[in-house]
Write a protein that holds these residues in place. Sequence first.
Motif, PDB file in Angstrom:
ATOM      1  N   PRO A   1     -11.424   0.744   2.333  1.00 31.59           N
ATOM      2  CA  PRO A   1     -10.259  -0.055   2.756  1.00 31.59           C
ATOM      3  C   PRO A   1     -10.587  -1.515   3.052  1.00 31.59           C
TER       4      PRO A   1
ATOM      5  N   TRP B   1      -6.849   1.891  -1.860  1.00 33.31           N
ATOM      6  CA  TRP B   1      -5.692   1.523  -1.060  1.00 33.31           C
ATOM      7  C   TRP B   1      -4.707   0.660  -1.832  1.00 33.31           C
TER       8      TRP B   1
ATOM      9  N   VAL C   1       0.842  -1.198   0.000  1.00 28.02           N
ATOM     10  CA  VAL C   1       0.000   0.000   0.000  1.00 28.02           C
ATOM     11  C   VAL C   1       0.876   1.246   0.000  1.00 28.02           C
TER      12      VAL C   1
END
Length: 365
Positions: free
Chosen positions: A72, A47, A32
């Motif tokens: 997320p 993400w 990430v």
Amino acid sequence: MRRLYVVILLLLTLASSAQDPEVFLREKGYLVRGMSSLNLPANRKGWWGLSPAIAVKYGLDVSEGFDARMDPYFSTEAAQEWYEDLLERFEDSLLADYAFVYGPAPATRLSFDAVEFIKWKKTIEDWKSMEMDELPDFSDQKEMAVSGSFYWSDVPAVMGWNAADKRFFEVANPGIQNDHLEIDRTAVVRMNPLPTKDQLVQLFELARVKDSTALQGLMATRNRIENDIPDPSTHTRITYRVRSGDYLGVIANRYKVGLSDVKKWNNLRSDMIRVGQELVIYVPRGVDTRVVTAQAAERREGQVRSDEEDREEVQYKVKTGDTLWSIARNYPGISADDIMRWNGIDEGIREGQVLLILVKSSTAQ
């Protein structure tokens, strides 16, 4: 037998852990951070920098109204499934990492390039030294799937939220994009409490009304395009009533528009118009319709000098091939300018049009 039971229990535990987004993020969270430093294609978002194709393949909804890649939790679940498939394919975590970032084909080429492989290993080590992201805590929120046409801006009013409630809803649902969830899409949203059945009915009814209004606007736009109707922001729509002496060319020139446009706007197959007929005209912004109309009315009234008032009035019906000059030649001492002045017209005339001619009694025909 006890040993077999322990192995099965261990496998179940590992499988359960593998499905936990928190665990996967701890293991692969460096991707990430690392990808955020790369210039990835614009269509890779969220993400984990998932492309639309990968996101949809692994069960995420991607649309203008809801993009699950921005959430997320949802994106981590999809990223985990994709990574597991890559790891199974390449049987090497470094190659799986590379395939996750750059794609399977480049990863295959990397597997045959020892120098680049070592460089990539160093890059991964650098990424692992970065601070890891953490998943936000939405444990106090309930999830609900919403399908069909849905307008997010209606939710606060129907639910009776204040500004803080609205803001928290936005934070808890980063997948929400723009304002409208399309009718064939699904979104999983977080709220606490969830809307009641009556509130959902109200939300969908509001969406139905807005969709109907939007459809009417779409049909109006389509009609405008098909009929070459100008943009309302640049043109003003007026209704013009045809008067004696008018013809399409004069009207079009008067309002600074094309003759063919006037015909399209009014579904006219020819240049023939009749007195009293109403025409729709889209006048360009900047043309003062009040001044133009007043000037046209003044011209239509015609002008007769005092020394012409004792002349005899003759009506002449325009024939095929006539011009003002050819007509004037039939009346000695009369010019084309005289005919235009008496009738309040310009040079153009049309077949069947009736003109006023002021002649001396000896020349009347």
